[in-house]
Scaffold this motif. Structure first.
Motif, mmCIF file in Angstrom:
data_model
loop_
_atom_site.group_PDB
_atom_site.id
_atom_site.type_symbol
_atom_site.label_atom_id
_atom_site.label_comp_id
_atom_site.label_asym_id
_atom_site.label_seq_id
_atom_site.Cartn_x
_atom_site.Cartn_y
_atom_site.Cartn_z
ATOM 1 N N SER A 2 48.861 42.889 47.133
ATOM 2 C CA SER A 2 48.514 43.285 45.395
ATOM 3 C C SER A 2 47.621 42.702 44.553
ATOM 4 C CB SER A 2 49.556 42.773 44.638
ATOM 5 O OG SER A 2 50.270 42.142 45.062
ATOM 6 N N GLY A 3 47.559 41.570 45.618
ATOM 7 C CA GLY A 3 46.150 39.864 45.570
ATOM 8 C C GLY A 3 44.903 40.776 45.543
ATOM 9 N N PHE A 4 45.037 41.702 46.258
ATOM 10 C CA PHE A 4 43.231 41.990 47.094
ATOM 11 C C PHE A 4 43.248 43.347 45.821
ATOM 12 C CE2 PHE A 4 40.921 46.201 48.749
ATOM 13 C CZ PHE A 4 39.856 45.457 49.004
ATOM 14 N N ASN A 5 44.018 43.989 45.241
ATOM 15 C CA ASN A 5 44.017 45.819 43.527
ATOM 16 C C ASN A 5 43.521 44.212 42.757
ATOM 17 O OD1 ASN A 5 44.509 47.349 45.625
ATOM 18 N ND2 ASN A 5 46.339 47.402 44.691
ATOM 19 N N GLU A 6 44.312 43.542 42.789
ATOM 20 C CA GLU A 6 43.938 42.243 41.543
ATOM 21 C C GLU A 6 42.666 41.675 41.157
ATOM 22 O OE1 GLU A 6 45.637 38.510 39.031
ATOM 23 O OE2 GLU A 6 46.931 39.633 40.023
ATOM 24 N N ILE A 8 39.629 43.068 42.293
ATOM 25 C CA ILE A 8 39.244 44.396 42.511
ATOM 26 C C ILE A 8 38.948 44.886 41.061
ATOM 27 C CG2 ILE A 8 38.592 46.429 42.409
ATOM 28 C CD1 ILE A 8 37.442 45.138 45.007
ATOM 29 N N HIS A 9 40.521 44.821 40.636
ATOM 30 C CA HIS A 9 40.757 45.144 39.441
ATOM 31 C C HIS A 9 39.435 43.672 38.252
ATOM 32 C CE1 HIS A 9 42.323 46.220 34.830
ATOM 33 N NE2 HIS A 9 42.931 45.275 34.555
ATOM 34 N N MET A 10 40.176 42.072 38.534
ATOM 35 C CA MET A 10 39.497 41.336 37.666
ATOM 36 C C MET A 10 37.338 41.548 37.934
ATOM 37 S SD MET A 10 41.304 39.238 36.509
ATOM 38 C CE MET A 10 40.737 37.562 36.381
ATOM 39 N N ARG A 11 37.080 41.741 38.827
ATOM 40 C CA ARG A 11 36.139 42.049 38.981
ATOM 41 C C ARG A 11 35.067 43.083 38.307
ATOM 42 N NH1 ARG A 11 32.396 42.711 44.628
ATOM 43 N NH2 ARG A 11 30.334 43.320 43.499
ATOM 44 N N GLY A 12 35.955 44.410 38.006
ATOM 45 C CA GLY A 12 35.191 44.736 37.301
ATOM 46 C C GLY A 12 35.688 44.664 35.813
ATOM 47 N N LYS A 13 36.508 43.833 35.771
ATOM 48 C CA LYS A 13 36.626 43.854 33.797
ATOM 49 C C LYS A 13 35.323 42.396 34.253
ATOM 50 C CE LYS A 13 39.280 42.218 30.318
ATOM 51 N NZ LYS A 13 38.458 43.209 29.131
ATOM 52 N N VAL A 14 35.057 42.006 34.872
ATOM 53 C CA VAL A 14 33.471 40.577 34.572
ATOM 54 C C VAL A 14 32.955 41.409 34.123
ATOM 55 C CG1 VAL A 14 33.148 38.544 35.992
ATOM 56 C CG2 VAL A 14 34.847 38.650 35.633
ATOM 57 N N GLU A 15 32.190 42.469 35.525
ATOM 58 C CA GLU A 15 31.094 42.831 35.252
ATOM 59 C C GLU A 15 31.028 43.330 33.963
ATOM 60 O OE1 GLU A 15 31.460 45.289 38.658
ATOM 61 O OE2 GLU A 15 30.370 43.939 40.177
ATOM 62 N N GLU A 16 32.470 44.290 33.173
ATOM 63 C CA GLU A 16 32.154 45.167 32.149
ATOM 64 C C GLU A 16 32.131 44.015 31.067
ATOM 65 O OE1 GLU A 16 35.491 46.894 29.109
ATOM 66 O OE2 GLU A 16 35.669 47.113 31.154
ATOM 67 N N ASP A 17 32.205 42.769 31.034
ATOM 68 C CA ASP A 17 32.171 41.779 30.820
ATOM 69 C C ASP A 17 31.082 41.420 29.738
ATOM 70 O OD1 ASP A 17 34.881 41.258 29.748
ATOM 71 O OD2 ASP A 17 35.623 40.112 30.038
ATOM 72 N N ILE A 18 30.561 40.813 31.754
ATOM 73 C CA ILE A 18 28.990 40.673 31.117
ATOM 74 C C ILE A 18 28.127 41.959 30.763
ATOM 75 C CG2 ILE A 18 27.063 40.154 32.731
ATOM 76 C CD1 ILE A 18 29.140 38.799 34.577
#
Length: 58
Positions: A2-6, A8-18
Motif C-alpha cells: 500500500s505504501g508503493f501504491n500511495e 504512485i498516487h501521490m506522484r500522479g497528484k503532484v504531476e497534475e498540480d504542476i
C-alpha cells in the motif's frame, strides 16, 4: 504494497498540480498583458485630447 501504491498516487497528484499551476500562470500572464495594453491605450487617449489636431498652429 500500500505504501508503493500511495507513492504512485501521490506522484500522479503532484504531476497534475504542476501541470495546472503552469497553465494558471500562462493564463495570468495573458490576462496581465491584456490589462497592461488596455491601461496603456487609455493613458494614451487621456494625453491626447480629441481636438488636438485643431489646436496645432499653422
Amino acid at each position: 504494497m500500500s505504501g508503493f501504491n500511495e507513492k504512485i498516487h501521490m506522484r500522479g497528484k503532484v504531476e497534475e498540480d504542476i501541470y495546472f499551476a503552469k497553465l494558471n500562470q500562462k493564463l495570468l500572464d495573458v490576462l496581465h498583458d491584456k490589462m497592461a495594453q488596455k491601461t496603456n491605450k487609455e493613458s494614451t487617449q487621456c494625453e491626447q485630447p480629441a481636438n488636438a489636431s485643431k489646436n496645432i498652429p499653422k
